[in-house]
Design a protein around this motif. Sequence first.
Motif, PDB file in Angstrom:
ATOM      1  N   ALA A  23       0.827  -1.201   0.000  1.00  0.00           N
ATOM      2  CA  ALA A  23       0.000   0.000   0.000  1.00  0.00           C
ATOM      3  C   ALA A  23       0.863   1.253   0.000  1.00  0.00           C
ATOM      4  CB  ALA A  23      -0.915   0.003   1.216  1.00  0.00           C
ATOM      5  N   GLY A  24       0.476   2.220  -0.811  1.00  0.00           N
ATOM      6  CA  GLY A  24       1.211   3.481  -0.860  1.00  0.00           C
ATOM      7  C   GLY A  24       0.713   4.451   0.199  1.00  0.00           C
ATOM      8  N   SER A  25       1.652   5.091   0.866  1.00  0.00           N
ATOM      9  CA  SER A  25       1.345   6.139   1.825  1.00  0.00           C
ATOM     10  C   SER A  25       2.148   7.379   1.447  1.00  0.00           C
ATOM     11  CB  SER A  25       1.699   5.698   3.239  1.00  0.00           C
ATOM     12  OG  SER A  25       1.481   6.748   4.174  1.00  0.00           O
ATOM     13  N   GLY A  26       1.463   8.471   1.121  1.00  0.00           N
ATOM     14  CA  GLY A  26       2.166   9.651   0.654  1.00  0.00           C
ATOM     15  C   GLY A  26       2.604   9.541  -0.792  1.00  0.00           C
ATOM     16  N   VAL A  27       2.129   8.537  -1.475  1.00  0.00           N
ATOM     17  CA  VAL A  27       2.474   8.329  -2.885  1.00  0.00           C
ATOM     18  C   VAL A  27       1.317   7.618  -3.564  1.00  0.00           C
ATOM     19  CG1 VAL A  27       3.662   6.149  -2.350  1.00  0.00           C
ATOM     20  CG2 VAL A  27       4.169   7.348  -4.483  1.00  0.00           C
ATOM     21  N   THR A  28       1.049   8.032  -4.805  1.00  0.00           N
ATOM     22  CA  THR A  28       0.005   7.385  -5.602  1.00  0.00           C
ATOM     23  C   THR A  28       0.672   6.347  -6.481  1.00  0.00           C
ATOM     24  OG1 THR A  28      -1.332   9.402  -5.580  1.00  0.00           O
ATOM     25  CG2 THR A  28      -1.834   7.752  -7.262  1.00  0.00           C
ATOM     26  N   LEU A  29       0.425   5.084  -6.205  1.00  0.00           N
ATOM     27  CA  LEU A  29       1.173   4.022  -6.873  1.00  0.00           C
ATOM     28  C   LEU A  29       0.882   3.938  -8.359  1.00  0.00           C
ATOM     29  CD1 LEU A  29       1.184   1.151  -4.232  1.00  0.00           C
ATOM     30  CD2 LEU A  29       2.889   2.908  -4.673  1.00  0.00           C
ATOM     31  N   GLU A  30      -0.266   4.446  -8.811  1.00  0.00           N
ATOM     32  CA  GLU A  30      -0.537   4.360 -10.247  1.00  0.00           C
ATOM     33  C   GLU A  30       0.371   5.298 -11.041  1.00  0.00           C
ATOM     34  OE1 GLU A  30      -4.723   6.499  -9.726  1.00  0.00           O
ATOM     35  OE2 GLU A  30      -4.244   6.150 -11.831  1.00  0.00           O
ATOM     36  N   ASP A  31       1.084   6.180 -10.358  1.00  0.00           N
ATOM     37  CA  ASP A  31       2.011   7.087 -11.033  1.00  0.00           C
ATOM     38  C   ASP A  31       3.391   6.468 -11.248  1.00  0.00           C
ATOM     39  OD1 ASP A  31       0.761  10.029  -9.263  1.00  0.00           O
ATOM     40  OD2 ASP A  31       0.059   9.033 -11.095  1.00  0.00           O
ATOM     41  N   TYR A  32       3.575   5.251 -10.749  1.00  0.00           N
ATOM     42  CA  TYR A  32       4.894   4.628 -10.817  1.00  0.00           C
ATOM     43  C   TYR A  32       4.785   3.156 -11.212  1.00  0.00           C
ATOM     44  CZ  TYR A  32       6.408   8.700  -8.167  1.00  0.00           C
ATOM     45  OH  TYR A  32       6.669   9.981  -7.772  1.00  0.00           O
ATOM     46  N   ALA A  33       5.895   2.643 -11.737  1.00  0.00           N
ATOM     47  CA  ALA A  33       6.047   1.196 -11.801  1.00  0.00           C
ATOM     48  C   ALA A  33       6.399   0.703 -10.400  1.00  0.00           C
ATOM     49  CB  ALA A  33       7.143   0.817 -12.776  1.00  0.00           C
ATOM     50  N   VAL A  34       5.903  -0.471 -10.062  1.00  0.00           N
ATOM     51  CA  VAL A  34       6.158  -1.055  -8.743  1.00  0.00           C
ATOM     52  C   VAL A  34       6.644  -2.484  -8.922  1.00  0.00           C
ATOM     53  CG1 VAL A  34       5.139  -1.758  -6.541  1.00  0.00           C
ATOM     54  CG2 VAL A  34       4.458   0.404  -7.601  1.00  0.00           C
ATOM     55  N   GLY A  35       7.673  -2.824  -8.196  1.00  0.00           N
ATOM     56  CA  GLY A  35       8.235  -4.154  -8.296  1.00  0.00           C
ATOM     57  C   GLY A  35       8.185  -4.914  -6.985  1.00  0.00           C
ATOM     58  N   TRP A  36       8.289  -6.221  -7.118  1.00  0.00           N
ATOM     59  CA  TRP A  36       8.399  -7.109  -5.960  1.00  0.00           C
ATOM     60  C   TRP A  36       9.731  -7.844  -6.039  1.00  0.00           C
ATOM     61  CZ3 TRP A  36       5.357  -7.576  -1.725  1.00  0.00           C
ATOM     62  CH2 TRP A  36       4.083  -7.007  -1.767  1.00  0.00           C
ATOM     63  N   PHE A  37      10.403  -7.905  -4.914  1.00  0.00           N
ATOM     64  CA  PHE A  37      11.672  -8.605  -4.787  1.00  0.00           C
ATOM     65  C   PHE A  37      11.562  -9.584  -3.626  1.00  0.00           C
ATOM     66  CE2 PHE A  37      14.721  -6.104  -7.406  1.00  0.00           C
ATOM     67  CZ  PHE A  37      13.867  -5.083  -7.797  1.00  0.00           C
ATOM     68  N   ARG A  38      12.507 -10.493  -3.566  1.00  0.00           N
ATOM     69  CA  ARG A  38      12.578 -11.387  -2.405  1.00  0.00           C
ATOM     70  C   ARG A  38      14.037 -11.680  -2.098  1.00  0.00           C
ATOM     71  NH1 ARG A  38      10.068 -16.976  -5.028  1.00  0.00           N
ATOM     72  NH2 ARG A  38      11.873 -17.521  -6.354  1.00  0.00           N
ATOM     73  N   GLN A  39      14.271 -12.031  -0.844  1.00  0.00           N
ATOM     74  CA  GLN A  39      15.631 -12.366  -0.426  1.00  0.00           C
ATOM     75  C   GLN A  39      15.571 -13.543   0.529  1.00  0.00           C
ATOM     76  OE1 GLN A  39      17.928  -9.076   1.134  1.00  0.00           O
ATOM     77  NE2 GLN A  39      19.835 -10.137   0.681  1.00  0.00           N
ATOM     78  N   ALA A  40      16.190 -14.632   0.111  1.00  0.00           N
ATOM     79  CA  ALA A  40      16.285 -15.826   0.945  1.00  0.00           C
ATOM     80  C   ALA A  40      17.570 -15.753   1.765  1.00  0.00           C
ATOM     81  CB  ALA A  40      16.266 -17.074   0.076  1.00  0.00           C
ATOM     82  N   GLY A  42      21.113 -15.976   3.008  1.00  0.00           N
ATOM     83  CA  GLY A  42      22.365 -16.255   2.335  1.00  0.00           C
ATOM     84  C   GLY A  42      22.379 -15.975   0.850  1.00  0.00           C
ATOM     85  N   LYS A  43      21.292 -15.405   0.342  1.00  0.00           N
ATOM     86  CA  LYS A  43      21.208 -15.121  -1.096  1.00  0.00           C
ATOM     87  C   LYS A  43      21.004 -13.633  -1.329  1.00  0.00           C
ATOM     88  CE  LYS A  43      19.497 -19.626  -2.597  1.00  0.00           C
ATOM     89  NZ  LYS A  43      18.479 -20.330  -3.425  1.00  0.00           N
ATOM     90  N   GLU A  44      21.281 -13.207  -2.550  1.00  0.00           N
ATOM     91  CA  GLU A  44      21.077 -11.817  -2.925  1.00  0.00           C
ATOM     92  C   GLU A  44      19.589 -11.550  -3.154  1.00  0.00           C
ATOM     93  OE1 GLU A  44      25.341 -10.876  -5.181  1.00  0.00           O
ATOM     94  OE2 GLU A  44      23.455 -10.810  -6.289  1.00  0.00           O
ATOM     95  N   ARG A  45      19.232 -10.275  -3.061  1.00  0.00           N
ATOM     96  CA  ARG A  45      17.861  -9.884  -3.335  1.00  0.00           C
ATOM     97  C   ARG A  45      17.561 -10.154  -4.809  1.00  0.00           C
ATOM     98  NH1 ARG A  45      15.528  -4.653  -0.398  1.00  0.00           N
ATOM     99  NH2 ARG A  45      16.472  -5.902   1.275  1.00  0.00           N
ATOM    100  N   GLU A  46      16.421 -10.765  -5.048  1.00  0.00           N
ATOM    101  CA  GLU A  46      16.038 -11.216  -6.391  1.00  0.00           C
ATOM    102  C   GLU A  46      14.757 -10.517  -6.828  1.00  0.00           C
ATOM    103  OE1 GLU A  46      14.551 -15.453  -8.439  1.00  0.00           O
ATOM    104  OE2 GLU A  46      14.533 -15.185  -6.257  1.00  0.00           O
ATOM    105  N   GLY A  47      14.775  -9.901  -7.993  1.00  0.00           N
ATOM    106  CA  GLY A  47      13.552  -9.321  -8.533  1.00  0.00           C
ATOM    107  C   GLY A  47      12.675 -10.413  -9.097  1.00  0.00           C
ATOM    108  N   ILE A  48      11.380 -10.370  -8.761  1.00  0.00           N
ATOM    109  CA  ILE A  48      10.492 -11.437  -9.235  1.00  0.00           C
ATOM    110  C   ILE A  48       9.313 -10.928 -10.052  1.00  0.00           C
ATOM    111  CG2 ILE A  48      11.117 -13.094  -7.433  1.00  0.00           C
ATOM    112  CD1 ILE A  48       8.556 -12.236  -5.939  1.00  0.00           C
TER     113      ILE A  48
END
Length: 125
Positions: A23-40, A42-48
Amino acid sequence: QAQLVQSGGGLVQPGGSLRLSCAGSGVTLEDYAVGWFRQAPGKEREGISCRSRGGRSLFYADSVKGRFTISRDNAKNTVDLQMNSLKPEDTAVYYCARRVGTWRGVWDPHGYDSWGQGTQVTVSS
């Protein structure tokens, strides 16, 4: 000040489903691209997954393609990640972020800011 606040996640058995919300707070998310990442551990952050600003482009990493779906709810000002057919290897801390560096690759975390607080997803029997 733009902030992204995450909800959802938790413990699920293999083959199960979870939904993450950003959820966006102080920002309108439809004005931006939004991504999801994950980090397991011992591993690097991975864009998914990433949803472009207008929603015409949806990006998925090969590891989640066909199982995860990114969507936006303008009324709620959220970008959600529906995760189906979860596997133990999906276990990680998941983050959403706002894409601001469009000259960078879509999976480059340096092109994102306003990271959410992270939410744990554990897939285990």
